[in-house]
Design a protein around this motif. Structure first.
Motif, short mmCIF file in Angstrom:
data_model
loop_
_atom_site.label_atom_id
_atom_site.label_comp_id
_atom_site.label_asym_id
_atom_site.label_seq_id
_atom_site.Cartn_x
_atom_site.Cartn_y
_atom_site.Cartn_z
N VAL B 94 0.84 -1.19 0.00
CA VAL B 94 0.00 0.00 0.00
C VAL B 94 0.88 1.25 0.00
O VAL B 94 0.66 2.19 -0.76
N LEU B 95 1.92 1.22 0.83
CA LEU B 95 2.83 2.37 0.89
C LEU B 95 3.53 2.58 -0.46
O LEU B 95 3.59 3.69 -0.98
N GLY B 96 4.02 1.47 -1.03
CA GLY B 96 4.69 1.56 -2.33
C GLY B 96 3.78 2.13 -3.40
O GLY B 96 4.19 2.99 -4.20
N VAL B 97 2.54 1.67 -3.41
CA VAL B 97 1.57 2.17 -4.39
C VAL B 97 1.30 3.65 -4.17
O VAL B 97 1.37 4.46 -5.09
N LEU B 98 1.02 4.01 -2.90
CA LEU B 98 0.62 5.39 -2.61
C LEU B 98 1.70 6.41 -2.96
O LEU B 98 1.41 7.49 -3.47
N VAL B 99 2.94 6.07 -2.67
CA VAL B 99 4.05 6.99 -2.93
C VAL B 99 4.04 7.42 -4.39
O VAL B 99 4.31 8.56 -4.74
N THR B 195 -4.50 4.61 -7.75
CA THR B 195 -4.31 3.93 -6.47
C THR B 195 -5.08 2.62 -6.41
O THR B 195 -4.52 1.56 -6.14
N ALA B 196 -6.38 2.71 -6.70
CA ALA B 196 -7.22 1.52 -6.56
C ALA B 196 -6.79 0.43 -7.54
O ALA B 196 -6.66 -0.74 -7.16
N GLY B 197 -6.53 0.83 -8.77
CA GLY B 197 -6.14 -0.15 -9.79
C GLY B 197 -4.82 -0.82 -9.45
O GLY B 197 -4.68 -2.04 -9.57
N ALA B 198 -3.86 -0.03 -8.99
CA ALA B 198 -2.55 -0.58 -8.67
C ALA B 198 -2.63 -1.50 -7.45
O ALA B 198 -2.02 -2.57 -7.42
N LEU B 199 -3.42 -1.08 -6.45
CA LEU B 199 -3.56 -1.91 -5.25
C LEU B 199 -4.23 -3.24 -5.57
O LEU B 199 -3.79 -4.30 -5.11
N THR B 200 -5.28 -3.17 -6.39
CA THR B 200 -5.98 -4.39 -6.77
C THR B 200 -5.04 -5.33 -7.51
O THR B 200 -5.02 -6.53 -7.26
#
Ligand SMILES: Nc1ncnc2c1ncn2[C@@H]1O[C@H](COP(=O)(O)OP(=O)(O)OP(=O)(O)O)[C@@H](O)[C@H]1O
Ligand SMILES: [Mg+2]
Lengths: 322, 281
Positions: B94-99, B195-200
């Motif tokens: 999550v952190l990696g995605v959000l950054v 964010t949502a797409g990458a996390l999924t």
């Protein structure tokens, strides 16, 4: 100095910018005008190296954006879409930009002060009003003390005080010898701010000339006449080759004769005149004349009736406008 | 506020040289530490890695005596104390995605790229700063989870010490796995930008892919399962490989597996970098 050579940009099937060429010179404010969707924001993003052109090129001080050694020291931009993380404070937003160029902290404080955000520097940008967000964007643009500045609709959402502030700032920056390129779809706003205008429609160049010339070059001149005897005057001036349109307030709009000629004719026929005012198409009308053919959404009918209605200004107002 | 009172002065001549990685690294560090999501995801990682490890070891210690011989065979006290690494992998992702995705979500990317138009440099500096933060945090957490877990096991069950064979590798390696998975997630976010797409996608590749694999013939599963990030991570965080032997299919050795993880992250970041270079910001 900004130069665009044959700039072309497509988004799928949309041709947003179509072989656009122009130059933006230093020491003046150059307005960038065009109806909604005409490609102003796209052109600015391409100049900033954010969107990649499909054809042509854009340079700043002779170099493509990607080749600038110190971008923030050469160009500053306030673009249309927000470019600020709502969770970050105003100071930290500027500080993270400053660090990329080794710009000192005091400069961050300086630009915050300049845009009047010193007191809210520690507040998160997400809590800012539209006007404060706009000011923060302007602070970011000024951070590196650049010689070229781009502003995409900088007065959007600002109150009258804010609008005046931006206008003064732009003039001030141009006065310092900087190159100022500012977009708007309000000709009247540009009349107050710009020295020169680049007008586009459907991504194509329509006009590239000084504001004064654009106003003077507008073909439409007419005379507003108020008389208690319109039934006498109308056939007389029509007989002399003019066209007459009744105004909404009981006055007549006469096209094709000078005010002097109308006055003389009225005197010869013993018609009393209560008002005789030479008028010129307003900038807004000049703009609509220019862009009518390129209106994106076929609103010609609406545009014409608006132009024929309240969009005329007196010479006195025009004078003040300049 | 009056324009006249603050003179900007005419534009000055340019300084020598040009912008570079040093300034960009500083900028990325500032960006990372000045948003709250960084702190919250790190807190969540602490809860996941240390918290779950503590609960897992405490429960094991409490039930040890009543447990049967089956529970005791092959008991790996190191792996037990690192039970939270599983969830930690999701949180660090999550952190990696959000950054990365927050730049696109908020439009900050336009400010970033206006200052530093060299996009591969931006991505590389962002990845480097993230890697350092994630590595330091992950190692502190896995070692913390290990020592806390062993302290909770001591007296009730067999326990591990850091000098026993394979233990230091498992604990330090688990931290490395977390770091590299975070980088992998960041690469995915550079590719997907939402964010949502990458996390999924990240969670899908981590958790759902092994489930999908179960629809395939067992022989195929055995050939492929060892390449799954989750399996590699779990294998790294254990000292006793036999426990985690999936149906007899040979697993990769911990470091070979880790090499594959690094390759996944590198591919994601390089593809992300190429796309970033080619696409409109
Ligand atoms: N990122 C994008 N993807 C797809 N189409 C786009 C994109 N950006 C702009 N367009 C299209 O390109 C055209 C030009 O848009 P642009 O935003 O540049 O116009 P504009 O002159 O700035 O308009 P406005 O005055 O409304 O701000 C429009 O048809 C728009 O829909
Ligand atoms: Mg626009």
């Amino acid at each position: 100095m900004i130069e665009a050579h044959g700039l072309t940009k497509r988004y799928g099937k949309t041709l947003a910018v179509d072989s656009l060429s122009f130059e933006v010179r230093p020491s003046q404010v150059t307005g960038f005008l065009g109806p909604n969707g005409s490609g102003k924001s796209t052109t600015m993003r391409v100049i900033m190296g954010l969107d990649l052109p499909d054809g042509g090129s854009a340079t700043i001080n002779g170099r493509p954006y990607r080749d600038l050694p110190w971008p923030l020291h050469e160009v500053g931009a306030l673009l249309e879409a927000k470019a600020i993380h709502p969770g970050r404070t105003a100071f930290n937003h500027l500080w993270m930009l400053a660090q990329t160029h080794g710009i000192r902290r005091s400069r961050v404080d300086e630009v915050l002060d300049l845009v009047g955000l010193s007191e809210v520097a520690g507040r998160r940008a997400g809590k800012f009003s539209l006007g404060m967000g706009q000011r923060l964007g302007i602070a970011a643009a000024l951070l590196g003390d650049p010689s070229v500045l781009l502003f995409d609709e900088p007065v959007n959402g600002l109150d009258p005080e804010g609008i005046l502030w931006v206008r003064t700032l732009l003039r001030h920056l141009a006065g310092e010898g900087r190159t100022i390129f500012v977009s708007s779809h309000l000709m009247s706003e540009m009349a107050l701010t710009a020295d020169h205008v680049v007008v586009i429609g459907r991504g194509r160049l329509i006009a590239d000339r000084p504001v004064a010339e654009l106003v003077a070059g507008s073909s439409r001149r007419f005379v507003k006449v108020r008389t208690p005897q319109p039934e006498v005057l109308t056939p007389v001036v029509v007989g002399a080759g003019a066209t007459v349109a009744p105004g909404t307030d009981g006055s007549l709009t006469v096209t094709g004769l000078s005010a002097e000629a109308i006055g003389d004719l009225a005197g010869e026929h013993g018609v009393r005149l209560h008002e005789l005012t030479p008028l010129q198409a307003s900038l807004e009308e000049a703009f609509m004349d220019l862009t009518r053919d390129s209106l994106e959404f076929g609103g010609q009918g609406v545009a014409r009736s608006e132009a024929g209605g309240g969009a005329v200004a007196s010479p006195a107002q025009e004078g003040a406008a300049r | 506020m009056s324009v006249e009172t603050v003179s900007l002065g005419p534009a000055r001549p340019l300084p020598p040289g040009h912008y570079g990685p040093l300034g960009q690294l500083r900028s990325e560090w500032t960006k990372m530490r000045t948003v709250r999501s960084t702190l919250w995801t790190l807190v969540a990682t602490i809860i996941a890695v240390v918290g779950i490890g503590a609960v897992a070891t405490a429960v094991t210690a409490a039930r040890w005596r009543s447990g049967g011989i089956v529970d005791h065979i092959g008991f790996d006290p190191t792996a037990r104390s690192l039970a939270g690494v599983f969830l930690g992998q999701i949180v660090i992702g999550v952190l990696g995605v959000l950054v990365m995705s927050a730049e696109y979500g908020t439009g900050t990317i336009r400010a970033t790229l206006s200052a530093v138009p060299n996009r591969p440099l931006v991505l590389a500096c962002k990845a480097a700063v993230f890697a350092v933060v994630a590595f330091v945090a992950s190692e502190i957490l896995t070692f913390g989870a290990f020592f806390l877990g062993q302290a909770l096991l001591r007296g009730s069950t067999p326990y591990a010490t850091i000098t026993q064979p394979g233990v230091a590798r498992a604990v330090a390696g688990a931290g490395l796995v977390l770091t590299v998975l975070g980088l992998f997630a960041m690469g995915l976010a550079a590719i997907i930008r939402h964010t949502a797409g990458a996390l999924t996608t990240y969670v899908g590749l981590l958790l759902v892919l092994p489930l999908i694999l179960q629809a395939f013939p067992v022989s195929f599963q055995h050939q492929v399962i060892k390449f799954m990030p989750l399996v590699i991570g779990e294998h790294m965080a254990a000292t006793n490989p036999h426990v985690h032997d999936f149906g007899g299919g040979a697993l990769l050795s911990p470091w070979i597996g880790f090499g594959f993880l690094c390759a996944y992250a590198a591919v994601a970041l390089v593809v992300g970098g190429i796309l970033m270079y080619r696409r409109d910001a």
